[in-house]
Write a protein that holds these residues in place. Structure first.
Motif, PDB file in Angstrom:
ATOM      1  N   PHE A  33       0.812  -1.218   0.000  1.00 60.46           N
ATOM      2  CA  PHE A  33       0.000   0.000   0.000  1.00 60.46           C
ATOM      3  C   PHE A  33       0.848   1.272   0.000  1.00 60.46           C
ATOM      4  CE2 PHE A  33      -2.204  -3.424   2.180  1.00 60.46           C
ATOM      5  CZ  PHE A  33      -3.443  -3.429   1.566  1.00 60.46           C
ATOM      6  N   LEU A  34       2.161   1.151  -0.092  1.00 60.73           N
ATOM      7  CA  LEU A  34       3.028   2.323   0.025  1.00 60.73           C
ATOM      8  C   LEU A  34       2.839   3.278  -1.147  1.00 60.73           C
ATOM      9  CD1 LEU A  34       5.266   3.785   1.547  1.00 60.73           C
ATOM     10  CD2 LEU A  34       6.932   2.410   0.295  1.00 60.73           C
ATOM     11  N   THR A  35       2.766   2.755  -2.366  1.00 61.11           N
ATOM     12  CA  THR A  35       2.578   3.639  -3.517  1.00 61.11           C
ATOM     13  C   THR A  35       1.216   4.318  -3.491  1.00 61.11           C
ATOM     14  OG1 THR A  35       1.801   1.743  -4.817  1.00 61.11           O
ATOM     15  CG2 THR A  35       4.137   2.289  -4.949  1.00 61.11           C
ATOM     16  N   LEU A  36       0.223   3.653  -2.920  1.00 61.84           N
ATOM     17  CA  LEU A  36      -1.090   4.291  -2.766  1.00 61.84           C
ATOM     18  C   LEU A  36      -1.011   5.471  -1.806  1.00 61.84           C
ATOM     19  CD1 LEU A  36      -3.998   3.780  -3.820  1.00 61.84           C
ATOM     20  CD2 LEU A  36      -4.427   2.601  -1.671  1.00 61.84           C
ATOM     21  N   TYR A  37      -0.215   5.333  -0.762  1.00 61.60           N
ATOM     22  CA  TYR A  37      -0.019   6.437   0.175  1.00 61.60           C
ATOM     23  C   TYR A  37       0.740   7.590  -0.488  1.00 61.60           C
ATOM     24  CZ  TYR A  37       1.463   8.934   4.377  1.00 61.60           C
ATOM     25  OH  TYR A  37       1.701   9.903   5.313  1.00 61.60           O
ATOM     26  N   LEU A  38       1.711   7.270  -1.329  1.00 63.14           N
ATOM     27  CA  LEU A  38       2.432   8.319  -2.055  1.00 63.14           C
ATOM     28  C   LEU A  38       1.506   9.060  -3.008  1.00 63.14           C
ATOM     29  CD1 LEU A  38       5.785   6.485  -2.898  1.00 63.14           C
ATOM     30  CD2 LEU A  38       5.265   7.952  -0.950  1.00 63.14           C
ATOM     31  N   ARG A  39       0.558   8.346  -3.576  1.00 64.82           N
ATOM     32  CA  ARG A  39      -0.426   9.007  -4.441  1.00 64.82           C
ATOM     33  C   ARG A  39      -1.312   9.955  -3.639  1.00 64.82           C
ATOM     34  NH1 ARG A  39      -5.177   6.136  -8.136  1.00 64.82           N
ATOM     35  NH2 ARG A  39      -5.040   7.598  -9.879  1.00 64.82           N
ATOM     36  N   GLN A  40      -1.685   9.562  -2.451  1.00 61.61           N
ATOM     37  CA  GLN A  40      -2.499  10.426  -1.604  1.00 61.61           C
ATOM     38  C   GLN A  40      -1.733  11.667  -1.156  1.00 61.61           C
ATOM     39  OE1 GLN A  40      -3.875   7.926   1.562  1.00 61.61           O
ATOM     40  NE2 GLN A  40      -5.256   6.751   0.251  1.00 61.61           N
ATOM     41  N   LEU A  41      -0.429  11.548  -1.021  1.00 56.27           N
ATOM     42  CA  LEU A  41       0.365  12.717  -0.654  1.00 56.27           C
ATOM     43  C   LEU A  41       0.456  13.733  -1.781  1.00 56.27           C
ATOM     44  CD1 LEU A  41       3.370  11.178   1.324  1.00 56.27           C
ATOM     45  CD2 LEU A  41       1.398  12.390   2.248  1.00 56.27           C
ATOM     46  N   GLY A  42       0.233  13.304  -3.013  1.00 57.25           N
ATOM     47  CA  GLY A  42       0.255  14.229  -4.136  1.00 57.25           C
ATOM     48  C   GLY A  42       1.401  14.038  -5.093  1.00 57.25           C
ATOM     49  N   LEU A  43       2.128  12.916  -5.022  1.00 53.91           N
ATOM     50  CA  LEU A  43       3.238  12.677  -5.940  1.00 53.91           C
ATOM     51  C   LEU A  43       2.721  12.175  -7.282  1.00 53.91           C
ATOM     52  CD1 LEU A  43       5.931  11.023  -3.664  1.00 53.91           C
ATOM     53  CD2 LEU A  43       5.716  13.407  -4.311  1.00 53.91           C
ATOM     54  N   THR A  44       3.443  12.516  -8.333  1.00 55.66           N
ATOM     55  CA  THR A  44       3.097  12.059  -9.671  1.00 55.66           C
ATOM     56  C   THR A  44       3.572  10.622  -9.872  1.00 55.66           C
ATOM     57  OG1 THR A  44       5.184  12.884 -10.574  1.00 55.66           O
ATOM     58  CG2 THR A  44       3.316  14.417 -10.524  1.00 55.66           C
ATOM     59  N   PRO A  45       3.074   9.931 -10.899  1.00 50.08           N
ATOM     60  CA  PRO A  45       3.554   8.560 -11.159  1.00 50.08           C
ATOM     61  C   PRO A  45       5.054   8.489 -11.411  1.00 50.08           C
ATOM     62  CG  PRO A  45       1.523   8.965 -12.340  1.00 50.08           C
ATOM     63  CD  PRO A  45       1.931  10.275 -11.751  1.00 50.08           C
ATOM     64  N   GLY A  46       5.619   9.471 -12.102  1.00 47.72           N
ATOM     65  CA  GLY A  46       7.059   9.461 -12.333  1.00 47.72           C
ATOM     66  C   GLY A  46       7.851   9.567 -11.049  1.00 47.72           C
ATOM     67  N   MET A  47       7.426  10.427 -10.140  1.00 48.84           N
ATOM     68  CA  MET A  47       8.099  10.552  -8.851  1.00 48.84           C
ATOM     69  C   MET A  47       7.956   9.276  -8.030  1.00 48.84           C
ATOM     70  SD  MET A  47       7.075  14.433  -7.754  1.00 48.84           S
ATOM     71  CE  MET A  47       7.647  15.856  -8.688  1.00 48.84           C
ATOM     72  N   THR A  48       6.776   8.688  -8.058  1.00 49.02           N
ATOM     73  CA  THR A  48       6.564   7.435  -7.332  1.00 49.02           C
ATOM     74  C   THR A  48       7.472   6.324  -7.865  1.00 49.02           C
ATOM     75  OG1 THR A  48       4.253   8.057  -6.925  1.00 49.02           O
ATOM     76  CG2 THR A  48       4.825   5.737  -6.677  1.00 49.02           C
TER      77      THR A  48
END
Length: 596
Positions: A33-48
């Motif tokens: 679920f870590l990438t889902l949390y990064l998405r909620q923080l506002g990071l773009t797919p490239g940054m993730t």
């Protein structure tokens, strides 16, 4: 006389299984679920993708180095305990990272919070052309000869009416220019109605350009001074909030992976050497299924728990924080087990030379090299699934319950493959099974690109029995074919660490930029097409590659003499049987001499 400590193999296996279960359960609660949390923080797919690639690269480089250092200084138990404590602490620090409020996904806890927060986030989500403009109408200026409650003169009334009419007809910058002219000394309020909109706008633009040029020059001087004083921190300070968040999370994830990466290799080496010292290394593989079961319980349990939670503390901590709390709690629960974990230090084994020798063995066998390329591509495709499958599910209405259930089903399907391994090995060779596993992963990715509902992903997760279980079973068989005595684990790590992690890092970078440019659906379709194409090439290359099988002397020594064929001639019998018979005859002759 020094007392020899008794070795209890069953107790050692039980402790190792519990430890493996708890560690895998803690990772299953958070890592999927870590990438889902990064998405909620506002990071773009490239940054993730870049953050996850850095995570895999740290695991690739630091895991073997930390394992060698802990063995060299005989600090394996200290490294294991420190890794558990530090990883749990750093995971909680990630909760302190603020969001950028740009492209932030909805992480509200319930419908009440969603409705209350919609008004605040409306201005961020809607474009500027859709958001209605609000005109702030200033109060008419007070006449110098009037008092509160008196009637304004007629000319003042007309001036105020004309000012309000001009503010409605002119753009916002014209009204602002008119209002700013009211504040200038020496300009009477009666003059304002006679100022045209174009002249007022010109005055406003000229004054604004003067102020802007002065402010830009001051800001440039201030920025140059900060950069000269603070260097990298100064450059980071002048970045936009989104890039500041990216570098902050990249730093925290790198520290987190640096303290958690040594755990698996260090505990694995110590336990294997303990069982090898007790002549029970063949029972080491019985610990593996407990890791898959632990990861399934962690992912499914965390998804169920988070889906039933509302906000944790007064709407300030989102419910996704429960993933981090579960990870830290289970890591702390594994700490007492680590105190009694059976470890042994065999100073005669040189792990560095073993890895180098394993690389040479893989390079010398064409089929082993094809297997390494396959695991590299599977790692790249698997990183795309691990990083962005939950994004695809979230876009189609799935919540944490659907996500956790799908992840648990995939892990349980992979753990159930040993039940089918015997029948499948009779139908297909290990090389064919390897191709079937890669093709199954390609079919999964193709299915993921056509999701239509929250539970639509479940049928594809059953294929993990082949894309995960069958594929790694074929890899293990290939390791046994190419490995020399005491080199099986080193060859296996070439596939599971070097090839897989390298592919995962490359796939994370590429997958992130593909999603950002073309979308999630096209990422999974591209991965599926690439895997299918490689499966065809793999079958053709395996057909042309010579089959080389090394004699596994460790299994030969452990084999029962009764398995020897009756048609085998006396000259072709195993030398071990001859040595045992010679030793038995010598013992009988020695006993007869004593009796006489």
């Amino acid at each position: 006389m020094k007392r020899i400590k008794q070795i209890d193999v069953k107790r050692a296996l039980a402790l190792a299984s519990v430890f493996n279960f708890l560690c895998s359960c803690s990772k299953g609660c958070l890592l999927p679920f870590l990438t889902l949390y990064l998405r909620q923080l506002g990071l773009t797919p490239g940054m993730t993708g870049l953050i996850m690639a850095a995570k895999h690269l740290i695991t690739l480089v630091w895991s073997p180095v930390a394992s060698l250092l802990s063995k060299h200084y005989n600090k394996r138990r200290v490294v294991i305990k420190g890794s558990l404590v530090c990883s749990a602490a750093v995971a909680l620090v990630l909760l302190l990272v603020p969001t950028t409020e740009v492209h932030t996904q909805s992480s509200s806890c319930n419908t009440t919070n969603l409705s209350s927060g919609s008004t605040q986030s409306l201005d961020n989500l809607l474009p500027s052309s859709i958001v209605p403009e609000t005109t702030v109408t200033s109060a008419p200026p007070e006449h110098p000869d009037t008092r509160p409650g008196d009637t304004l003169p007629a000319e003042t009334k007309s001036a105020s009416v004309m000012t309000s009419t001009a503010s409605r007809n002119q753009p916002e910058d014209v009204s602002v220019g008119v209002e700013s002219s009211l504040q200038e000394p020496g300009i009477s309020s009666s003059v304002v109605p006679h100022v045209s909109g174009s002249s007022a706008a010109a005055v406003r633009r000229r004054r604004r350009s003067e102020v802007k040029s002065g402010s830009e020059e001051q800001q440039r001087e201030k920025t140059t001074e900060e950069e000269s004083q603070f260097g990298f921190l100064g450059n980071l300070k002048v970045m936009d909030p989104e890039h500041q968040l990216f570098f902050l999370i990249l730093l925290l994830v790198s520290v987190w992976e640096s303290v958690s990466a040594p755990l698996e290799w260090t505990a694995d080496d110590g336990l294997y050497e303990y069982l090898d010292f007790a002549d029970a290394s063949d029972r080491y593989t019985s610990i593996g299924p407990w890791g898959l079961l632990g990861a399934a319980c962690g992912a499914g349990g965390a998804g169920l728990l988070v889906s039933q939670l509302s906000c944790l503390i007064a709407d300030r901590i989102p419910r996704s924080a429960a993933h981090f709390f579960c990870y830290s709690g289970l890591a702390a629960l594994a700490l007492p087990v680590a105190c009694y974990l059976p470890l042994y230090l065999n100073k005669k084994r040189d792990r560095a030379n073993g890895l180098l020798k394993a690389v040479q063995l893989v390079r010398g066998s064409p089929r082993a090299l094809l297997c390494a390329i396959t695991t590299l591509l599977v790692g790249a495709a698997g990183s795309a699934v691990d990083n962005f499958l939950l994004w695809q599910m979230q876009d189609h209405g799935s919540n944490e319950l659907h996500m956790g259930s799908s992840l648990a089903l995939a892990l349980l399907s992979q753990a159930a493959f040993p039940l089918l391994a015997g029948r499948l090995s009779k139908l297909l060779s290990p090389g064919r099974v390897l191709a079937v596993g890669a093709a199954a992963l390609g079919l999964q990715c193709l299915y993921y690109s056509f999701l239509w509902g929250p539970w639509a992903v479940l049928p594809a997760q059953v294929l993990s029995c082949f894309s995960g279980g069958a594929l790694w079973w074929a890899v293990n068989v290939q390791c046994e074919d190419v490995a020399t005595p005491e080199a099986e684990r080193s060859v296996r790590r070439i596939y599971s660490t070097l090839s897989l992690q390298l592919g995962s890092s490359l796939g994370s970078v590429g997958g992130g930029f593909v999603v950002q440019r073309f979308g999630l659906a096209w990422l999974f379709r591209a991965v599926a097409a690439g895997l299918m194409l490689w499966c065809v090439c793999l079958l053709l290359l395996q057909w042309k590659a010579p089959h080389q099988r090394r004699i596994n002397y460790s299994r030969l020594l452990a084999a029962n003499a009764s398995e020897a064929s009756d048609s085998e001639s006396e000259q072709e019998r195993d030398w071990l049987d001859k040595a045992m018979e010679t030793d038995r005859s010598n013992n009988n002759n020695y006993g007869r001499r004593i009796n006489h």
